[in-house]
Design a protein around this motif. Sequence first.
Motif, PDB file in Angstrom:
ATOM      1  N   UNK A  19       0.609  -1.011  -0.206  1.00  0.00           N
ATOM      2  CA  UNK A  19       0.438  -0.097   0.645  1.00  0.00           C
ATOM      3  C   UNK A  19       1.164   1.312  -0.572  1.00  0.00           C
ATOM      4  N   UNK A  20       0.357   2.045  -1.036  1.00  0.00           N
ATOM      5  CA  UNK A  20       1.775   3.658  -0.743  1.00  0.00           C
ATOM      6  C   UNK A  20       0.585   4.892  -0.947  1.00  0.00           C
ATOM      7  N   UNK A  21      -0.259   4.480   0.024  1.00  0.00           N
ATOM      8  CA  UNK A  21      -0.593   6.013   0.367  1.00  0.00           C
ATOM      9  C   UNK A  21       0.224   6.748   1.002  1.00  0.00           C
ATOM     10  N   UNK A  48       4.418  -7.735  -6.407  1.00  0.00           N
ATOM     11  CA  UNK A  48       4.171  -7.217  -7.753  1.00  0.00           C
ATOM     12  C   UNK A  48       2.300  -6.380  -7.987  1.00  0.00           C
ATOM     13  N   UNK A  49       2.383  -6.359  -6.682  1.00  0.00           N
ATOM     14  CA  UNK A  49       0.542  -5.184  -6.584  1.00  0.00           C
ATOM     15  C   UNK A  49       1.447  -4.393  -5.453  1.00  0.00           C
ATOM     16  N   UNK A  50       1.101  -3.174  -6.729  1.00  0.00           N
ATOM     17  CA  UNK A  50       1.366  -1.528  -5.985  1.00  0.00           C
ATOM     18  C   UNK A  50      -0.357  -0.783  -5.868  1.00  0.00           C
ATOM     19  N   UNK A  51      -0.329  -0.699  -4.392  1.00  0.00           N
ATOM     20  CA  UNK A  51      -2.356   0.009  -4.440  1.00  0.00           C
ATOM     21  C   UNK A  51      -1.653   1.444  -4.381  1.00  0.00           C
ATOM     22  N   UNK A  52      -2.759   2.502  -5.430  1.00  0.00           N
ATOM     23  CA  UNK A  52      -2.675   3.574  -4.970  1.00  0.00           C
ATOM     24  C   UNK A  52      -4.186   4.248  -5.438  1.00  0.00           C
ATOM     25  N   UNK A  53      -4.319   5.174  -5.270  1.00  0.00           N
ATOM     26  CA  UNK A  53      -5.047   6.362  -5.713  1.00  0.00           C
ATOM     27  C   UNK A  53      -5.448   7.278  -5.780  1.00  0.00           C
ATOM     28  N   UNK A  54      -6.183   8.082  -6.465  1.00  0.00           N
ATOM     29  CA  UNK A  54      -6.037   9.835  -6.780  1.00  0.00           C
ATOM     30  C   UNK A  54      -6.201  10.429  -5.913  1.00  0.00           C
ATOM     31  N   UNK A  55      -6.933  10.460  -4.896  1.00  0.00           N
ATOM     32  CA  UNK A  55      -6.099  10.978  -3.484  1.00  0.00           C
ATOM     33  C   UNK A  55      -5.925  10.911  -3.059  1.00  0.00           C
ATOM     34  N   UNK A  56      -4.668  10.227  -3.079  1.00  0.00           N
ATOM     35  CA  UNK A  56      -3.350  10.107  -1.782  1.00  0.00           C
ATOM     36  C   UNK A  56      -2.885  11.776  -2.524  1.00  0.00           C
ATOM     37  N   UNK A  57      -3.113  12.680  -1.965  1.00  0.00           N
ATOM     38  CA  UNK A  57      -1.798  13.432  -1.942  1.00  0.00           C
ATOM     39  C   UNK A  57      -1.933  14.415  -3.811  1.00  0.00           C
ATOM     40  N   UNK A  58      -3.732  13.980  -3.518  1.00  0.00           N
ATOM     41  CA  UNK A  58      -3.925  15.042  -4.628  1.00  0.00           C
ATOM     42  C   UNK A  58      -3.318  14.722  -5.426  1.00  0.00           C
ATOM     43  N   UNK A  59      -2.554  12.524  -6.460  1.00  0.00           N
ATOM     44  CA  UNK A  59      -2.564  13.092  -7.663  1.00  0.00           C
ATOM     45  C   UNK A  59      -0.666  13.357  -7.262  1.00  0.00           C
TER      46      UNK A  59
END
Length: 330
Positions: A19-21, A48-59
Amino acid sequence: MKHRYLGQAGVEVSAIGLGCMGMSEFYGASDDGDSLRTLARAVELGVSLFDTADTYGFGHNESLLGRFLADGGAARRARVRISTKFGIVREAGCYERRIDNSPGYVRAACEASLRRLGVEHIDLYFCHRRDPEVPLEDMVGAMGDLVTAGKVGQIGLSEVSAETLRRAHAVHPVAAVQSEYSLWSREPEEGVLAACAEIGASFIAYSPLGRAFLTGRLKLDELAEGDFRRLNPRFEAEAAAINRRLVDGLTEFAARYRASNAQIALAWLLAKHPHVIPIPGTRRPDRLAENMAAADLMLSSAELAELDALFHPTQVAGARYPEAGMAGIE
């Protein structure tokens, strides 16, 4: 690193992802150089699985992963599976959020994520939170269109009920559900885990170490001023004291294995269900190696039952989010 499979397409991923948040927000200051070194070390260890989101750190988090992928070229991209999310819309400097699941937003958010990640294809695309005002069929239909267009490999939902999952799956195959799941957050056991198994979906467990509280190493009085955990009900003084006693029990259990609390907490998740993939977050390479070693720990049914009883939901104090954080959670 052992492997598990992501959804009905049978995409192989590491049994434990990353989890990269926290590399961008919520847990105090971070350094991009340190984060890039941690990401590279994760690949070396077989993640091999890296998780992020567009809202984490506002991009920022997606852009960081994009830089990491670009630095490694085609060979790195071939080894890495990226999951990202849309749906949470926030203003800079504010924890409060609104939810947007409109089909137009789904398409626009995907295009923006592709640009930041620097890829032509997102392996797993999640609806981060559900807006009940938008017909589920419209949102899932828009996500399915992204699969048809080749922009997305598989789709997923986050923090949804078993009923929503089944309804969504009837519109388009759902490869995964991502929700908080750990020794002290057991809500998925009330039906969602079974529904995932029923339809052949994976379950991605975020915050599997209880936002570091379960490790037994967290010093609450040393949290940075902007650390999200300062707002979390489970970390408030009275609740934290109660929950600390549970962690003390986990520490005693882990000592019997000569393992860390984190390793036992992750091994518990892996042993509970074959379709669960935990995604602990860290910004430190040494913690990465420790966490990934949990994939080799085997817990017996009796040991699982002991941990289940120690962290029975009635023994955990405090809600898992402040009120604003519950927006969009079913």
